[in-house]
Design a protein around this motif. Structure first.
Motif, PDB file in Angstrom:
ATOM      1  N   UNK A  79       0.867  -1.176   0.000  1.00 60.27           N
ATOM      2  CA  UNK A  79       0.000   0.000   0.000  1.00 60.27           C
ATOM      3  C   UNK A  79       0.906   1.228   0.000  1.00 60.27           C
ATOM      4  N   UNK A  80       0.736   2.101  -0.978  1.00 61.40           N
ATOM      5  CA  UNK A  80       1.547   3.309  -1.006  1.00 61.40           C
ATOM      6  C   UNK A  80       0.636   4.525  -1.177  1.00 61.40           C
ATOM      7  N   UNK A  81       1.233   5.694  -1.369  1.00 60.27           N
ATOM      8  CA  UNK A  81       0.429   6.922  -1.433  1.00 60.27           C
ATOM      9  C   UNK A  81       1.026   7.914  -2.427  1.00 60.27           C
ATOM     10  N   UNK A  82       0.128   8.660  -3.056  1.00 62.61           N
ATOM     11  CA  UNK A  82       0.515   9.726  -3.980  1.00 62.61           C
ATOM     12  C   UNK A  82       0.662  11.016  -3.184  1.00 62.61           C
ATOM     13  N   UNK A  83       1.787  11.706  -3.275  1.00 61.64           N
ATOM     14  CA  UNK A  83       1.920  12.987  -2.570  1.00 61.64           C
ATOM     15  C   UNK A  83       1.067  14.044  -3.250  1.00 61.64           C
ATOM     16  N   UNK A  84       0.563  15.013  -2.513  1.00 66.53           N
ATOM     17  CA  UNK A  84      -0.159  16.108  -3.168  1.00 66.53           C
ATOM     18  C   UNK A  84       0.804  16.904  -4.033  1.00 66.53           C
ATOM     19  N   UNK A  85       0.331  17.431  -5.131  1.00 67.56           N
ATOM     20  CA  UNK A  85       1.194  18.150  -6.071  1.00 67.56           C
ATOM     21  C   UNK A  85       1.877  19.345  -5.421  1.00 67.56           C
ATOM     22  N   UNK A  86       1.195  19.989  -4.480  1.00 67.69           N
ATOM     23  CA  UNK A  86       1.796  21.148  -3.813  1.00 67.69           C
ATOM     24  C   UNK A  86       2.668  20.733  -2.626  1.00 67.69           C
ATOM     25  N   UNK A  88       2.105  19.728   0.313  1.00 68.08           N
ATOM     26  CA  UNK A  88       1.706  20.336   1.576  1.00 68.08           C
ATOM     27  C   UNK A  88       0.878  19.340   2.380  1.00 68.08           C
ATOM     28  N   UNK A  89       1.379  19.010   3.564  1.00 63.31           N
ATOM     29  CA  UNK A  89       0.663  18.110   4.473  1.00 63.31           C
ATOM     30  C   UNK A  89       0.322  18.864   5.753  1.00 63.31           C
ATOM     31  N   UNK A  90      -0.917  18.766   6.257  1.00 68.11           N
ATOM     32  CA  UNK A  90      -2.075  18.209   5.569  1.00 68.11           C
ATOM     33  C   UNK A  90      -2.608  19.209   4.555  1.00 68.11           C
ATOM     34  N   UNK A  91      -3.629  18.807   3.808  1.00 69.22           N
ATOM     35  CA  UNK A  91      -4.248  19.741   2.874  1.00 69.22           C
ATOM     36  C   UNK A  91      -5.082  20.747   3.672  1.00 69.22           C
ATOM     37  N   UNK A  99      -4.720  21.743  -7.186  1.00 66.51           N
ATOM     38  CA  UNK A  99      -3.549  22.039  -6.368  1.00 66.51           C
ATOM     39  C   UNK A  99      -2.857  20.764  -5.896  1.00 66.51           C
ATOM     40  N   UNK A 100      -3.658  19.727  -5.709  1.00 67.71           N
ATOM     41  CA  UNK A 100      -3.154  18.519  -5.058  1.00 67.71           C
ATOM     42  C   UNK A 100      -3.119  17.283  -5.950  1.00 67.71           C
ATOM     43  N   UNK A 101      -4.215  17.016  -6.645  1.00 68.47           N
ATOM     44  CA  UNK A 101      -4.268  15.776  -7.406  1.00 68.47           C
ATOM     45  C   UNK A 101      -4.872  15.935  -8.808  1.00 68.47           C
ATOM     46  N   UNK A 102      -4.236  16.747  -9.662  1.00 69.17           N
ATOM     47  CA  UNK A 102      -4.687  16.775 -11.056  1.00 69.17           C
ATOM     48  C   UNK A 102      -4.390  15.405 -11.664  1.00 69.17           C
ATOM     49  N   UNK A 103      -5.131  15.042 -12.674  1.00 67.48           N
ATOM     50  CA  UNK A 103      -5.018  13.703 -13.266  1.00 67.48           C
ATOM     51  C   UNK A 103      -3.588  13.350 -13.665  1.00 67.48           C
ATOM     52  N   UNK A 104      -2.905  14.285 -14.317  1.00 70.09           N
ATOM     53  CA  UNK A 104      -1.544  14.000 -14.780  1.00 70.09           C
ATOM     54  C   UNK A 104      -0.612  13.685 -13.621  1.00 70.09           C
ATOM     55  N   UNK A 105      -0.805  14.347 -12.500  1.00 70.80           N
ATOM     56  CA  UNK A 105       0.024  14.127 -11.311  1.00 70.80           C
ATOM     57  C   UNK A 105      -0.241  12.738 -10.718  1.00 70.80           C
ATOM     58  N   UNK A 106      -1.504  12.360 -10.669  1.00 72.70           N
ATOM     59  CA  UNK A 106      -1.872  11.038 -10.158  1.00 72.70           C
ATOM     60  C   UNK A 106      -1.198   9.951 -10.987  1.00 72.70           C
ATOM     61  N   UNK A 131      -9.599  16.145   0.740  1.00 72.93           N
ATOM     62  CA  UNK A 131     -10.684  17.072   1.078  1.00 72.93           C
ATOM     63  C   UNK A 131     -11.953  16.514   0.450  1.00 72.93           C
ATOM     64  N   UNK A 132     -12.992  16.374   1.240  1.00 77.28           N
ATOM     65  CA  UNK A 132     -14.216  15.773   0.729  1.00 77.28           C
ATOM     66  C   UNK A 132     -14.914  16.638  -0.308  1.00 77.28           C
ATOM     67  N   UNK A 133     -14.517  17.908  -0.366  1.00 79.19           N
ATOM     68  CA  UNK A 133     -15.075  18.809  -1.386  1.00 79.19           C
ATOM     69  C   UNK A 133     -14.689  18.348  -2.789  1.00 79.19           C
TER      70      UNK A 133
END
Length: 323
Positions: A79-86, A88-91, A99-106, A131-133
């Motif tokens: 199990x691993x994780x994708x860092x947010x593009x910016x 910044x932890x936490x969001x 800012x965090x997970x555009x498709x190309x970054x994922x 962010x649930x938003x």
């Protein structure tokens, strides 16, 4: 080692998994000791390993990849994780999905993780903040569907921000998420209110992280405890948090049963909840691997003790230092 069904994945995962945050880039990390501890965990039945690209920029993933390669005859879940593009932890609530997970970054970081792990498919790829938003955004949903259909990721998960267990509920309803990683321990019982019931309804696996409350539930910290400047805990255990954490831990010590330690009791409290799929303590030493995994013996805490521990629920809200 006992195993539990991990939600809709239908995997049988070890009750005690392995959190790999502290294995690279932390004060005192030693690769030989790290590998010996990982090997001991495998020999004792651990099969679930949680890492992230953000743990020393892929170094932890590479350590896990080498472990998997050394055990081709065993199924070790990565199990691993994708860092947010910016990065910044936490969001923050005002961050946008772009800012965090555009498709190309994922896609880019999933490819990096595949390379670091040395596998053709990641068992569980998680979003390292959330962010649930963003729940209904096509930006992340399309990337998830693309990588899943390509066979590069088997299942997807969310690592929920500290002390925000409900900041993912709408996202779980999309049906694209198979697991949630959340802080859950004697002090942090909030996930039981809304998150766990929804996970049960949707058959979403639960990963309990930070079982020792970043160290306070080991019972080894004091009011004089300090950490090196390059250790992230030096900014987390600011005086306000350190004093309160030690106070709360000291209040638990009289409740520890004879023949048990505070860390044992902390793990067994979590195991008493059947909703939890696996716990991922950080373990850098063989003695910690042995003592932690020994708690997965099927022996449960007395109901009256569990009821007493529930009274030690500690309501906390994210702050500048909580990270």
């Amino acid at each position: 080692m006992k195993t539990r069904r991990f939600g809709r994945t239908d995997w049988q995962v070890s009750e005690l998994g392995y959190g790999m945050w502290g294995l690279a880039g932390w004060t005192g990390s030693d690769i030989e000791e790290v590998n010996a501890s990982l090997e001991k965990a495998v020999s004792l039945g651990a099969n679930f390993f949680d890492t992230a690209w953000g743990y020393a920029e892929g170094k932890s993933e590479q350590i896990l990849g080498a472990l998997i390669k050394r055990h081709p005859d065993k199924k070790l879940y990565a199990a691993t994780k994708i860092p947010p593009k910016n990065f910044t932890w936490p969001s923050k609530s005002h961050f946008k999905i772009e800012d965090c997970f555009p498709a190309a970054h994922i896609i880019e970081y999933t490819e990096k993780s595949l390379k670091n792990l040395g596998v053709e498919q990641i068992d569980l790829q998680q979003f390292h903040v959330w962010e649930d938003a963003w729940a209904n955004s096509e930006e992340w949903q399309k990337a998830v569907e693309q990588l899943t259909s390509a066979g590069k990721v088997a299942h997807w998960g969310i690592s929920v921000n500290r002390w925000e267990p409900n900041n993912c509920l709408k996202t779980l309803e999309t049906g694209l998420i198979s697991s949630v990683q959340v802080i859950y321990n004697i002090f942090d019982q909030n996930p039981e209110d809304q998150l766990f019931p929804l996970c049960k309804k949707l058959d979403v696996g639960i990963i309990a992280r930070v079982p020792f409350d970043e160290g306070s539930l080991t019972g080894l910290m004091s009011y004089e405890t300090t950490f090196p400047a390059d250790d992230w805990r030096s900014t987390y255990f600011v005086p306000e948090n350190l004093i309160s954490s030690v106070d709360h831990a000291n209040a638990l010590k009289p409740l520890v049963p004879e023949g048990m330690t505070l860390p044992d009791m902390a793990l067994r409290f979590i195991l008493a909840n059947p909703d939890v799929g696996t716990i991922i303590p950080g373990m850098r030493k063989i003695k910690h691997v042995e003592s932690n995994i020994a708690c997965s013996d099927g022996a449960t805490l007395p109901n009256n003790l569990v009821a007493e521990l529930r009274k030690h629920r500690w309501e906390r809200q994210p702050t500048e230092w909580s990270q």
